[in-house]
Design an enzyme around this catalytic site. Structure first.
Site, PDB file in Angstrom:
ATOM      1  N   ARG A  56       0.833  -1.218   0.000  1.00  0.00           N
ATOM      2  CA  ARG A  56       0.000   0.000   0.000  1.00  0.00           C
ATOM      3  C   ARG A  56       0.860   1.257   0.000  1.00  0.00           C
ATOM      4  O   ARG A  56       0.516   2.273  -0.620  1.00  0.00           O
ATOM      5  CB  ARG A  56      -0.944  -0.037   1.201  1.00  0.00           C
ATOM      6  CG  ARG A  56      -1.962  -1.182   1.077  1.00  0.00           C
ATOM      7  CD  ARG A  56      -2.792  -1.331   2.318  1.00  0.00           C
ATOM      8  NE  ARG A  56      -3.650  -0.176   2.530  1.00  0.00           N
ATOM      9  CZ  ARG A  56      -4.294   0.047   3.680  1.00  0.00           C
ATOM     10  NH1 ARG A  56      -4.146  -0.790   4.689  1.00  0.00           N
ATOM     11  NH2 ARG A  56      -5.060   1.108   3.825  1.00  0.00           N
ATOM     12  N   HIS A 104      -6.985   6.550  12.258  1.00  0.00           N
ATOM     13  CA  HIS A 104      -6.456   5.182  12.144  1.00  0.00           C
ATOM     14  C   HIS A 104      -4.961   5.157  11.850  1.00  0.00           C
ATOM     15  O   HIS A 104      -4.446   4.131  11.387  1.00  0.00           O
ATOM     16  CB  HIS A 104      -7.247   4.409  11.073  1.00  0.00           C
ATOM     17  CG  HIS A 104      -8.684   4.220  11.461  1.00  0.00           C
ATOM     18  ND1 HIS A 104      -9.683   3.986  10.555  1.00  0.00           N
ATOM     19  CD2 HIS A 104      -9.292   4.277  12.676  1.00  0.00           C
ATOM     20  CE1 HIS A 104     -10.843   3.872  11.199  1.00  0.00           C
ATOM     21  NE2 HIS A 104     -10.631   4.067  12.482  1.00  0.00           N
ATOM     22  N   GLY A 169     -16.877   9.768   1.292  1.00  0.00           N
ATOM     23  CA  GLY A 169     -16.249   8.508   0.885  1.00  0.00           C
ATOM     24  C   GLY A 169     -15.973   7.546   2.004  1.00  0.00           C
ATOM     25  O   GLY A 169     -14.868   6.998   2.107  1.00  0.00           O
TER      26      GLY A 169
HETATM   27  N1  APR Z   1     -16.038   9.001  -4.569  1.00  0.00           N
HETATM   28  C1  APR Z   1     -16.841   8.983  -3.469  1.00  0.00           C
HETATM   29  N2  APR Z   1     -17.065   7.879  -2.728  1.00  0.00           N
HETATM   30  C2  APR Z   1     -16.457   6.743  -3.127  1.00  0.00           C
HETATM   31  C3  APR Z   1     -15.612   6.683  -4.260  1.00  0.00           C
HETATM   32  C4  APR Z   1     -15.416   7.875  -4.988  1.00  0.00           C
HETATM   33  N3  APR Z   1     -14.640   7.917  -6.084  1.00  0.00           N
HETATM   34  N4  APR Z   1     -15.164   5.395  -4.385  1.00  0.00           N
HETATM   35  C5  APR Z   1     -15.696   4.701  -3.357  1.00  0.00           C
HETATM   36  N5  APR Z   1     -16.479   5.495  -2.608  1.00  0.00           N
HETATM   37  C6  APR Z   1     -17.196   5.174  -1.371  1.00  0.00           C
HETATM   38  C7  APR Z   1     -17.835   3.802  -1.338  1.00  0.00           C
HETATM   39  O1  APR Z   1     -19.144   3.845  -1.893  1.00  0.00           O
HETATM   40  C8  APR Z   1     -17.868   3.517   0.175  1.00  0.00           C
HETATM   41  O2  APR Z   1     -19.049   4.037   0.770  1.00  0.00           O
HETATM   42  O3  APR Z   1     -16.247   5.180  -0.325  1.00  0.00           O
HETATM   43  C9  APR Z   1     -16.665   4.291   0.713  1.00  0.00           C
HETATM   44  C10 APR Z   1     -15.504   3.400   1.086  1.00  0.00           C
HETATM   45  O4  APR Z   1     -15.901   2.586   2.169  1.00  0.00           O
HETATM   46  P1  APR Z   1     -14.843   1.580   2.787  1.00  0.00           P
HETATM   47  O5  APR Z   1     -14.134   0.858   1.698  1.00  0.00           O
HETATM   48  O6  APR Z   1     -15.568   0.800   3.849  1.00  0.00           O
HETATM   49  O7  APR Z   1     -13.750   2.519   3.464  1.00  0.00           O
HETATM   50  P2  APR Z   1     -13.866   3.305   4.841  1.00  0.00           P
HETATM   51  O8  APR Z   1     -15.275   3.671   5.136  1.00  0.00           O
HETATM   52  O9  APR Z   1     -12.868   4.407   4.774  1.00  0.00           O
HETATM   53  O10 APR Z   1     -13.371   2.201   5.906  1.00  0.00           O
HETATM   54  C11 APR Z   1     -13.240   2.634   7.238  1.00  0.00           C
HETATM   55  O11 APR Z   1     -12.333   0.459   7.773  1.00  0.00           O
HETATM   56  O12 APR Z   1     -10.953  -1.271   7.262  1.00  0.00           O
HETATM   57  C12 APR Z   1     -11.072  -0.150   8.033  1.00  0.00           C
HETATM   58  O13 APR Z   1      -9.304   1.080   8.893  1.00  0.00           O
HETATM   59  C13 APR Z   1     -10.002   0.853   7.722  1.00  0.00           C
HETATM   60  O14 APR Z   1     -10.154   3.240   7.801  1.00  0.00           O
HETATM   61  C14 APR Z   1     -10.765   2.080   7.279  1.00  0.00           C
HETATM   62  C15 APR Z   1     -12.131   1.858   7.889  1.00  0.00           C
END
Ligand code: APR
Length: 224
Positions: A56, A104, A169
């Site tokens: 990463r 995090h 996001g």
């Molecule tokens: N623009 C806007 N939103 C987006 C885009 C984009 N280009 N691409 C993806 N998304 C959205 C997805 O629809 C989803 O709702 O971003 C979100 C990503 O969600 P996750 O993958 O669950 O990531 P996140 O919410 O940051 O995870 C939180 O989980 O695994 C742990 O520590 C890790 O910090 C992370 C935490």
């Protein structure tokens, strides 16, 4: 000046080429959390964990902030800006956002397993045998599942002062980070920007990619 508090997740970095976690094909489709993102994983197989973050970090070094990161900084023309992120990348900082609050941790930092001393990681690699001044193995300075989130109280303090609270996001799946939404009691507006938004009541939802929606929203806020 009034406070605008922004809370971001992996979705704001997706268009910079960094993987999200729970989208189709995301990191948790490829890796098992228990193997790469818990204290036990590091104890049982430190090489696998360190390589998960090295991969990463290599991607991050080949990425750059996108229009969403840059647009947020324009908020400072009219408001106090506080950015709180779940992301461990440094794209907010590299776009010019000072004092980003990481819930995090930070992938570009290492932490001693002896005394929690923090060390910058220059380059992409952190491997077995990379040790602190006292000879302790270094680990990524990130918060693994099951570990405390030391910046949570400060994040709550900022969110509770928000005139406008913007969520960008994040699937709002991970606690305590996701509970931040409950503290925006003074906010006149709570706005959720997401490509596929989590179903949400009594907030403004903008179903759009961050690099499109964030610049448009910031321009609107500056016209207030
Ligand atoms: N623009 C806007 N939103 C987006 C885009 C984009 N280009 N691409 C993806 N998304 C959205 C997805 O629809 C989803 O709702 O971003 C979100 C990503 O969600 P996750 O993958 O669950 O990531 P996140 O919410 O940051 O995870 C939180 O989980 O695994 C742990 O520590 C890790 O910090 C992370 C935490």
């Amino acid at each position: 000046m009034k406070n605008v508090v922004v809370f971001t997740g992996a979705g704001i970095s997706a268009e910079s080429g960094l993987g999200t976690f729970r989208d189709k094909g995301g990191l948790w489709d490829k890796y098992c959390i228990e193997d790469v993102a818990t204290p036990n994983a590091f104890k049982n197989n430190p090489e696998l964990v360190l390589e998960f973050y090295n991969i990463r970090r290599r991607q991050l070094l080949n990425s750059k902030p996108n229009d969403a990161h840059f647009a947020l900084n324009k908020i400072k023309k009219k408001f106090n800006l506080f950015v709180i992120t779940q992301n461990i990348d440094d794209l907010h900082e590299r776009s010019g956002t000072k004092n980003t609050l990481h819930l995090h941790g930070k992938i570009m930092e290492a932490r001693s397993t002896i005394d929690n001393q923090i060390y910058p990681i220059n380059g992409s690699e952190l491997n077995i045998g990379d040790c602190c001044n006292r000879g302790g193995q270094l680990r990524p300075n990130v918060v693994w599942f099951g570990e405390d989130v030391p910046n949570m109280n400060l994040a709550i303090k900022h969110v509770s002062t928000a005139f406008i609270f913007i969520i960008i996001g994040t699937s709002l799946n991970v606690y305590p980070a996701a509970s931040l939404v409950n503290y925006a009691k003074k906010a006149k507006r709570i706005i959720l920007i997401d490509k596929n938004p989590t179903l949400f009541t009594n907030v403004e939802v903008i179903k759009e990619k961050a690099s499109i929606a964030v610049p448009l929203l910031v321009n609107d806020l500056l016209r207030l």
